[in-house]
Design a protein around this motif. Structure first.
Motif, PDB file in Angstrom:
ATOM      1  N   ARG A 124       0.861  -1.184   0.000  1.00  0.00           N
ATOM      2  CA  ARG A 124       0.000   0.000   0.000  1.00  0.00           C
ATOM      3  C   ARG A 124       0.902   1.241   0.000  1.00  0.00           C
ATOM      4  O   ARG A 124       1.635   1.493   0.967  1.00  0.00           O
ATOM      5  CB  ARG A 124      -0.903   0.009   1.236  1.00  0.00           C
ATOM      6  CG  ARG A 124      -1.924   1.155   1.159  1.00  0.00           C
ATOM      7  CD  ARG A 124      -1.831   2.018   2.370  1.00  0.00           C
ATOM      8  NE  ARG A 124      -2.322   3.349   2.112  1.00  0.00           N
ATOM      9  CZ  ARG A 124      -3.310   3.937   2.758  1.00  0.00           C
ATOM     10  NH1 ARG A 124      -3.945   3.294   3.700  1.00  0.00           N
ATOM     11  NH2 ARG A 124      -3.641   5.163   2.498  1.00  0.00           N
ATOM     12  N   HIS A 125       0.894   1.957  -1.110  1.00  0.00           N
ATOM     13  CA  HIS A 125       1.715   3.159  -1.221  1.00  0.00           C
ATOM     14  C   HIS A 125       1.053   4.318  -0.485  1.00  0.00           C
ATOM     15  O   HIS A 125      -0.166   4.488  -0.538  1.00  0.00           O
ATOM     16  CB  HIS A 125       1.852   3.569  -2.691  1.00  0.00           C
ATOM     17  CG  HIS A 125       2.525   2.542  -3.553  1.00  0.00           C
ATOM     18  ND1 HIS A 125       3.891   2.444  -3.655  1.00  0.00           N
ATOM     19  CD2 HIS A 125       2.026   1.577  -4.344  1.00  0.00           C
ATOM     20  CE1 HIS A 125       4.196   1.470  -4.504  1.00  0.00           C
ATOM     21  NE2 HIS A 125       3.089   0.929  -4.933  1.00  0.00           N
ATOM     22  N   HIS A 126       1.860   5.127   0.150  1.00  0.00           N
ATOM     23  CA  HIS A 126       1.429   6.405   0.735  1.00  0.00           C
ATOM     24  C   HIS A 126       0.351   6.237   1.794  1.00  0.00           C
ATOM     25  O   HIS A 126      -0.796   6.632   1.583  1.00  0.00           O
ATOM     26  CB  HIS A 126       0.893   7.391  -0.326  1.00  0.00           C
ATOM     27  CG  HIS A 126       1.699   7.425  -1.594  1.00  0.00           C
ATOM     28  ND1 HIS A 126       1.157   7.692  -2.820  1.00  0.00           N
ATOM     29  CD2 HIS A 126       3.013   7.232  -1.804  1.00  0.00           C
ATOM     30  CE1 HIS A 126       2.097   7.654  -3.746  1.00  0.00           C
ATOM     31  NE2 HIS A 126       3.236   7.373  -3.147  1.00  0.00           N
ATOM     32  N   VAL A 127       0.695   5.643   2.916  1.00  0.00           N
ATOM     33  CA  VAL A 127      -0.225   5.720   4.062  1.00  0.00           C
ATOM     34  C   VAL A 127      -0.533   7.193   4.280  1.00  0.00           C
ATOM     35  O   VAL A 127      -1.642   7.581   4.649  1.00  0.00           O
ATOM     36  CB  VAL A 127       0.419   5.088   5.309  1.00  0.00           C
ATOM     37  CG1 VAL A 127      -0.410   5.341   6.550  1.00  0.00           C
ATOM     38  CG2 VAL A 127       0.619   3.600   5.085  1.00  0.00           C
ATOM     39  N   ALA A 128       0.463   8.020   4.008  1.00  0.00           N
ATOM     40  CA  ALA A 128       0.261   9.467   3.977  1.00  0.00           C
ATOM     41  C   ALA A 128       1.164  10.023   2.875  1.00  0.00           C
ATOM     42  O   ALA A 128       2.268   9.525   2.653  1.00  0.00           O
ATOM     43  CB  ALA A 128       0.615  10.104   5.316  1.00  0.00           C
ATOM     44  N   GLY A 129       0.653  11.041   2.178  1.00  0.00           N
ATOM     45  CA  GLY A 129       1.399  11.620   1.063  1.00  0.00           C
ATOM     46  C   GLY A 129       0.682  11.327  -0.239  1.00  0.00           C
ATOM     47  O   GLY A 129      -0.324  10.622  -0.277  1.00  0.00           O
ATOM     48  N   ASP A 130       1.222  11.886  -1.325  1.00  0.00           N
ATOM     49  CA  ASP A 130       0.529  11.771  -2.616  1.00  0.00           C
ATOM     50  C   ASP A 130       1.573  11.783  -3.726  1.00  0.00           C
ATOM     51  O   ASP A 130       2.777  11.593  -3.466  1.00  0.00           O
ATOM     52  CB  ASP A 130      -0.489  12.924  -2.733  1.00  0.00           C
ATOM     53  CG  ASP A 130      -1.694  12.566  -3.594  1.00  0.00           C
ATOM     54  OD1 ASP A 130      -1.502  12.112  -4.734  1.00  0.00           O
ATOM     55  OD2 ASP A 130      -2.844  12.762  -3.138  1.00  0.00           O
ATOM     56  N   ILE A 131       1.129  12.023  -4.951  1.00  0.00           N
ATOM     57  CA  ILE A 131       2.004  11.897  -6.119  1.00  0.00           C
ATOM     58  C   ILE A 131       2.480  13.243  -6.651  1.00  0.00           C
ATOM     59  O   ILE A 131       2.975  13.337  -7.767  1.00  0.00           O
ATOM     60  CB  ILE A 131       1.293  11.106  -7.242  1.00  0.00           C
ATOM     61  CG1 ILE A 131      -0.035  11.786  -7.634  1.00  0.00           C
ATOM     62  CG2 ILE A 131       1.041   9.670  -6.822  1.00  0.00           C
ATOM     63  CD1 ILE A 131      -0.741  11.126  -8.837  1.00  0.00           C
ATOM     64  N   GLY A 132       2.342  14.291  -5.848  1.00  0.00           N
ATOM     65  CA  GLY A 132       2.726  15.623  -6.301  1.00  0.00           C
ATOM     66  C   GLY A 132       4.236  15.826  -6.370  1.00  0.00           C
ATOM     67  O   GLY A 132       5.008  15.100  -5.737  1.00  0.00           O
ATOM     68  N   ARG A 133       4.617  16.845  -7.180  1.00  0.00           N
ATOM     69  CA  ARG A 133       6.044  17.203  -7.277  1.00  0.00           C
ATOM     70  C   ARG A 133       6.328  18.255  -6.216  1.00  0.00           C
ATOM     71  O   ARG A 133       5.920  19.412  -6.331  1.00  0.00           O
ATOM     72  CB  ARG A 133       6.337  17.746  -8.666  1.00  0.00           C
ATOM     73  CG  ARG A 133       7.834  17.877  -8.933  1.00  0.00           C
ATOM     74  CD  ARG A 133       8.112  18.216 -10.360  1.00  0.00           C
ATOM     75  NE  ARG A 133       7.806  19.597 -10.646  1.00  0.00           N
ATOM     76  CZ  ARG A 133       7.611  20.098 -11.860  1.00  0.00           C
ATOM     77  NH1 ARG A 133       7.650  19.319 -12.914  1.00  0.00           N
ATOM     78  NH2 ARG A 133       7.337  21.370 -12.029  1.00  0.00           N
ATOM     79  N   ALA A 134       7.039  17.825  -5.186  1.00  0.00           N
ATOM     80  CA  ALA A 134       7.307  18.730  -4.065  1.00  0.00           C
ATOM     81  C   ALA A 134       8.334  19.783  -4.464  1.00  0.00           C
ATOM     82  O   ALA A 134       9.198  19.545  -5.320  1.00  0.00           O
ATOM     83  CB  ALA A 134       7.829  17.926  -2.881  1.00  0.00           C
TER      84      ALA A 134
END
Ligand code: SF4
Length: 232
Positions: A220-230
């Motif tokens: 399971r990717h990203h329990v927290a966070g997303d796919i944005g470009r930081a």
């Protein structure tokens, strides 16, 4: 920044592989600026990180399954091909979830705290099913779907409902910004640590992590966070 955990201690996922993703300067740095649940929208990402997205789609353990959720607009999310990571459209309303499903995306929706839908509901001709891990003590993603976790099914014709919980839950479904479940508790501790000690090359770190997992693993990717470009 990417934090990888081969065997999670998270009560809801169960002992599966998980990741957390954060910006270098802000924990919310990979989350979309526009997410209504994001209490730090000004530090969020304006764009999807395409390099990371390519790594994410491919980051499935051998003979295993992988899934995640994104608050970026559903139409920007790729539809997973067989063998790729399934990206669920995270929606704030049932109407948004229906729009996402109409566009061929698997959808999940956060319902206001206190919603009681043990058996699921039908709305505008679509089924909304509550996450089973919220209904039974000790039930986790590990048991979900009899070996095929619901959130890892790209082709499902119903939305999954998560009922808001955590410190900001009262803000979910209101005009007030915030309500992200990862803003407090143990998840927040892991996520804030990701900003400080996660791997900086998250695409490469993710590829290596997925390859390192035993065949047949759930990720399971990203329990927290997303796919944005930081922001760099
Ligand atoms: S629906 Fe199943 S796979 Fe999705 S979060 Fe709940 S338990 Fe996990």
């Amino acid at each position: 920044m990417l934090k990888t955990v081969a065997v999670s201690a998270n009560r809801k996922t169960g002992p599966i592989a998980v990741t957390y993703r954060a910006g270098e300067h802000s924990t919310y740095g990979t989350c979309p600026k526009g997410c209504a649940l994001n209490p730090a929208g000004e530090h969020g990402a304006a764009l999807i990180d395409q390099d990371y997205l390519a790594a994410l789609l491919a980051a499935v353990p051998r003979n295993g399954q992988a899934w995640t959720y994104s608050h970026f607009p559903a139409e920007l999310l790729p539809v997973a091909k067989p063998g790729e990571t399934v990206i669920n459209a995270s929606c704030d309303t049932m109407d948004q979830a229906i729009n996402a499903m109409d566009q061929g995306r698997p959808a999940v929706v956060t319902a206001p705290a206190g919603t009681q839908w043990a058996g699921g509901v039908e709305y505008r001709g679509r089924r909304f099913i509550r996450c089973p891990a919220e209904l039974a003590e000790g039930f986790t993603c590990m048991q979900c779907g009899s070996g095929r976790p619901i959130c890892a099914r790209a082709d499902r014709d119903f939305a999954v409902v998560f009922v808001a919980h955590g410190a900001g839950a009262r803000k979910v479904g209101t005009a007030e910004r915030g309500g992200c479940y990862a803003a407090g508790g143990k998840v927040a501790i892991q996520w804030h640590a990701t900003k400080k000690t996660g791997r900086p090359n998250d695409s490469q770190a993710l590829r290596e992590f997925a390859r390192s997992l035993p065949p047949g693993s759930l990720l399971r990717h990203h329990v927290a966070g997303d796919i944005g470009r930081a922001a760099a």
